[in-house]
Design a protein around this motif. Structure first.
Motif, PDB file in Angstrom:
ATOM      1  N   PHE A 326       0.847  -1.194   0.000  1.00  0.00           N
ATOM      2  CA  PHE A 326       0.000   0.000   0.000  1.00  0.00           C
ATOM      3  C   PHE A 326       0.882   1.243   0.000  1.00  0.00           C
ATOM      4  O   PHE A 326       2.070   1.172   0.327  1.00  0.00           O
ATOM      5  N   TYR A 327       0.288   2.396  -0.388  1.00  0.00           N
ATOM      6  CA  TYR A 327       1.007   3.671  -0.420  1.00  0.00           C
ATOM      7  C   TYR A 327       0.068   4.792   0.031  1.00  0.00           C
ATOM      8  O   TYR A 327      -1.152   4.711  -0.155  1.00  0.00           O
ATOM      9  N   ASN A 333       2.576  13.638  -4.593  1.00  0.00           N
ATOM     10  CA  ASN A 333       3.237  12.473  -5.206  1.00  0.00           C
ATOM     11  C   ASN A 333       2.344  11.718  -6.188  1.00  0.00           C
ATOM     12  O   ASN A 333       2.673  10.609  -6.602  1.00  0.00           O
ATOM     13  N   LEU A 334       1.216  12.316  -6.531  1.00  0.00           N
ATOM     14  CA  LEU A 334       0.238  11.634  -7.377  1.00  0.00           C
ATOM     15  C   LEU A 334       0.827  11.161  -8.703  1.00  0.00           C
ATOM     16  O   LEU A 334       0.433  10.111  -9.229  1.00  0.00           O
ATOM     17  N   GLU A 335       1.774  11.895  -9.229  1.00  0.00           N
ATOM     18  CA  GLU A 335       2.354  11.550 -10.533  1.00  0.00           C
ATOM     19  C   GLU A 335       3.575  10.644 -10.422  1.00  0.00           C
ATOM     20  O   GLU A 335       4.146  10.266 -11.450  1.00  0.00           O
ATOM     21  N   ASP A 336       3.964  10.281  -9.199  1.00  0.00           N
ATOM     22  CA  ASP A 336       5.115   9.386  -9.040  1.00  0.00           C
ATOM     23  C   ASP A 336       4.830   8.034  -9.692  1.00  0.00           C
ATOM     24  O   ASP A 336       3.690   7.558  -9.704  1.00  0.00           O
ATOM     25  N   GLU A 338       5.489   4.911  -8.829  1.00  0.00           N
ATOM     26  CA  GLU A 338       4.942   3.842  -7.996  1.00  0.00           C
ATOM     27  C   GLU A 338       3.465   4.073  -7.669  1.00  0.00           C
ATOM     28  O   GLU A 338       2.693   3.128  -7.537  1.00  0.00           O
ATOM     29  N   ILE A 339       3.063   5.343  -7.578  1.00  0.00           N
ATOM     30  CA  ILE A 339       1.654   5.664  -7.338  1.00  0.00           C
ATOM     31  C   ILE A 339       0.832   5.422  -8.588  1.00  0.00           C
ATOM     32  O   ILE A 339      -0.257   4.827  -8.540  1.00  0.00           O
ATOM     33  N   GLN A 340       1.343   5.851  -9.703  1.00  0.00           N
ATOM     34  CA  GLN A 340       0.631   5.661 -10.967  1.00  0.00           C
ATOM     35  C   GLN A 340       0.411   4.170 -11.264  1.00  0.00           C
ATOM     36  O   GLN A 340      -0.593   3.795 -11.874  1.00  0.00           O
ATOM     37  N   ALA A 341       1.337   3.338 -10.810  1.00  0.00           N
ATOM     38  CA  ALA A 341       1.201   1.889 -11.026  1.00  0.00           C
ATOM     39  C   ALA A 341       0.143   1.277 -10.134  1.00  0.00           C
ATOM     40  O   ALA A 341      -0.362   0.174 -10.416  1.00  0.00           O
ATOM     41  N   ALA A 342      -0.215   1.962  -9.043  1.00  0.00           N
ATOM     42  CA  ALA A 342      -1.139   1.385  -8.053  1.00  0.00           C
ATOM     43  C   ALA A 342      -2.544   1.952  -8.117  1.00  0.00           C
ATOM     44  O   ALA A 342      -3.482   1.328  -7.618  1.00  0.00           O
TER      45      ALA A 342
END
Length: 345
Positions: A326-327, A333-336, A338-342
């Motif tokens: 989870f993140y 950090n929305l465009e990071d 690891e976030i974009q992948a989740a």
């Protein structure tokens, strides 16, 4: 008279000779066909044998908590990806909303009636499904729990987020955002599933143990329904005009809180922290109505569920728990990557 009798005998002998020759050819043909596997009976047996050897793909029945939220659609995508990779057949279904425990139990019974090779199950009620899971166990059908566990040791593993730890992180972020003081409330999706209990307790216990100046004034259960959660959140804000923040424990709960804040014109006054990462939550974060949320890895949950079922069917050991991660995400950090992948908008 003798001539007639003699002629008759000649004809009779000729007929017998012809019949004998045909019979020999027929037997010979039959023997040849048998040697070459060309008789109708032999062909049928060969087809049946061939079908048996090739066999059907292993069939895994997957029952989710619901189907209306983008979260479950993302879980399905992950399951379908694994099914293609491991060459198995799956079905994926769930009730219309996450309050329909009876409907989910009916789906689980229907899945058992199909005699699947394995079952993936995300329980709405951690106890109600136990009798049917026992039936699966008696039939040697392995059960893979996902997203939400059950009060049973029947599942060979559970593929899910560490919901308690994730909710604890949500509580820490809420405390930080409101300056570690003030009143907060919770809109939780249910109090009978493992996810509902852990996402409630992880948040509440973290606040109570670490933030003495924060008061939890209310906890309500909206079944993950947008409208019900909206009404609950509005009632909370009306009862506590000075409330500092509200936490929504899943996609439907969080969107309900966002809608309530908008309807009462409380944007910027009430801090909203959510769980999951559908499009409406992401839009709310971009618009500044929601401060941030926890995102799971829904495609990973679906993928790991099918993979664990395949590994079990192949006689391989699987861990008791499969942590899918989870993140915390917000506007920063929305465009990071690891976030974009989740997220799953």
């Amino acid at each position: 008279m003798k001539k007639k009798l003699f002629g008759f005998l000649i004809v009779l002998v000729s007929i017998l000779f012809v019949l004998s020759a045909c019979g020999g050819e027929s037997e010979e043909a039959t023997e040849d066909n048998a040697e070459n596997g060309n008789t109708e009976e032999s062909s049928t047996e060969e087809t049946a044998s061939s079908d048996k050897e090739s066999g059907d793909k292993p069939y895994i029945a997957i029952i989710s908590k619901g189907f209306q939220h983008q979260f479950w659609q993302a879980v399905q995508r992950g399951a379908e990806k694994a099914a293609e990779e491991f060459d198995v057949e799956i079905t994926f279904e769930g009730p219309e909303n996450e309050s329909q425990v009876d409907k989910q139990i009916e789906m689980l019974q229907a899945a058992l009636d199909k005699n699947p090779d394995a079952i993936g199950f995300a329980a709405l009620d951690s106890q109600a499904s136990t009798p049917l899971l026992e039936k699966a166990n008696e039939a040697n059908i392995p059960v893979i729990a996902f997203d939400s566990g059950v009060d049973s040791d029947i599942p060979v593993t559970t593929a899910s987020t560490d919901n308690y730890a994730a909710a604890s992180l949500a509580a820490e972020k809420m405390a930080e955002l409101i300056g570690e003081q003030g009143k907060v409330a919770l809109v939780v999706h249910d109090q009978v599933s493992v996810t509902g209990v852990q996402r409630r307790d992880g948040f509440v216990e973290t606040i109570e143990e670490n933030y003495p100046d924060i008061e939890i004034v209310d906890i309500q259960y909206g079944g993950g329904d947008h409208l019900e959660s909206t009404n609950l959140a509005k009632t909370m804000m009306q009862a506590h005009p000075d409330i500092a923040g509200i936490y929504g424990s899943n996609e439907g709960s969080a969107i309900g809180v966002v809608n309530a804040v908008r309807e009462l014109g409380k944007e910027g006054e009430v801090t909203v922290v959510g769980f999951d990462s559908g499009k409406q939550q992401i839009d709310a974060i971009k618009e500044g109505v929601m401060a941030g949320a926890i995102t799971q890895n829904p495609e990973g949950i679906g993928y790991e569920t099918v993979k664990a079922a395949v590994d079990t069917l192949n006689g391989e050991e699987v861990p008791e728990m499969i942590d899918t991660g989870f993140y915390w995400y917000d506007a920063n950090n929305l465009e990071d990557e690891e976030i974009q992948a989740a997220i799953y908008e």
